[in-house]
Write an enzyme that holds these catalytic residues in place. Structure first.
Site, mmCIF file in Angstrom:
data_model
loop_
_atom_site.group_PDB
_atom_site.id
_atom_site.type_symbol
_atom_site.label_atom_id
_atom_site.label_comp_id
_atom_site.label_asym_id
_atom_site.label_seq_id
_atom_site.Cartn_x
_atom_site.Cartn_y
_atom_site.Cartn_z
ATOM 1 N N GLY A 12 68.414 37.383 -41.293
ATOM 2 C CA GLY A 12 68.970 36.584 -42.377
ATOM 3 C C GLY A 12 69.949 37.417 -43.178
ATOM 4 C CB CYS A 13 70.767 37.378 -46.758
ATOM 5 S SG CYS A 13 71.746 38.289 -47.954
ATOM 6 C CG PHE A 14 73.936 42.178 -44.852
ATOM 7 C CD1 PHE A 14 74.237 41.781 -46.139
ATOM 8 C CD2 PHE A 14 74.997 42.361 -43.975
ATOM 9 C CE1 PHE A 14 75.533 41.561 -46.558
ATOM 10 C CE2 PHE A 14 76.308 42.150 -44.366
ATOM 11 C CZ PHE A 14 76.580 41.747 -45.677
ATOM 12 C CB CYS A 16 66.642 39.744 -47.567
ATOM 13 S SG CYS A 16 67.076 38.346 -48.603
#
Length: 178
Positions: A12-14, A16
């Site tokens: 997902g979002c890097f 995170c």
């Protein structure tokens, strides 16, 4: 001094994924970036977000295998994001947010396959995490590096990353820096 090894994961979002691994004992560095695309040249964040380049948002982790194993990093990775949602993590949708393990050698590939098989019974849905060879890693723009550490009060950080870190701390406390 122990040797250092690299691992590359997209969950997902890097922002995170970077925040999670920055807390792990034995991790020397975590760099946000892009990998797995088909477009030549160094992609920009805007290009990757378009979904047209084929790149995933990833982190490249440099770690000491004498302190933390690749196996343990994979278990942390697989239990701190949802590996059962295709091209999505929470509200983030698109191929750039896919769950992916980019292996650096055949040993990492074998360990990744083993971990996914081992964890399969712990999920209610099939694991869709891609396992692919790392071809090229492109470092993301400077403002993406250490994002959570520099922006903890920002809305996305408060509502998405902070709960992930709480889950990490409850599930993997023994593997975290003190």
């Amino acid at each position: 001094m122990s040797n250092k090894v690299q691992a590359t994961f997209g969950g997902g979002c890097f922002w995170c994924t970077e925040a999670v691994f920055q807390e792990v004992k034995g991790v020397n560095s975590v760099v946000s970036g892009y990998s797995g695309g088909q477009v030549p040249g160094h992609p920009t964040y805007k290009e990757v977000c378009s979904g047209l380049t084929g790149h995933a948002e990833v982190v490249q982790i440099t770690f000491c295998p004498d302190v933390i194993s690749y196996y343990d990093l994979l278990v942390i990775f697989m239990t701190t994001h949802d590996p059962t949602t295709l091209n999505r993590q929470g509200a983030d949708k698109g191929t750039q947010y896919r769950s992916v393990i980019f292996y650096h050698d055949n040993e990492q590939k074998a360990v990744a396959e083993h971990v996914l098989e081992e964890l399969k019974p712990h999920f209610n849905e099939p694991i869709v995490t891609e396992i692919s060879p790392l071809e090229v890693f492109y470092e993301a723009e400077d403002y993406h590096q250490n994002y959570y550490l520099n922006n903890q009060t920002q809305g996305y950080c408060s509502f998405v990353i902070t709960p992930k870190l709480a889950k990490l701390r409850s599930m993997h406390a023994e593997k975290l820096q003190s």
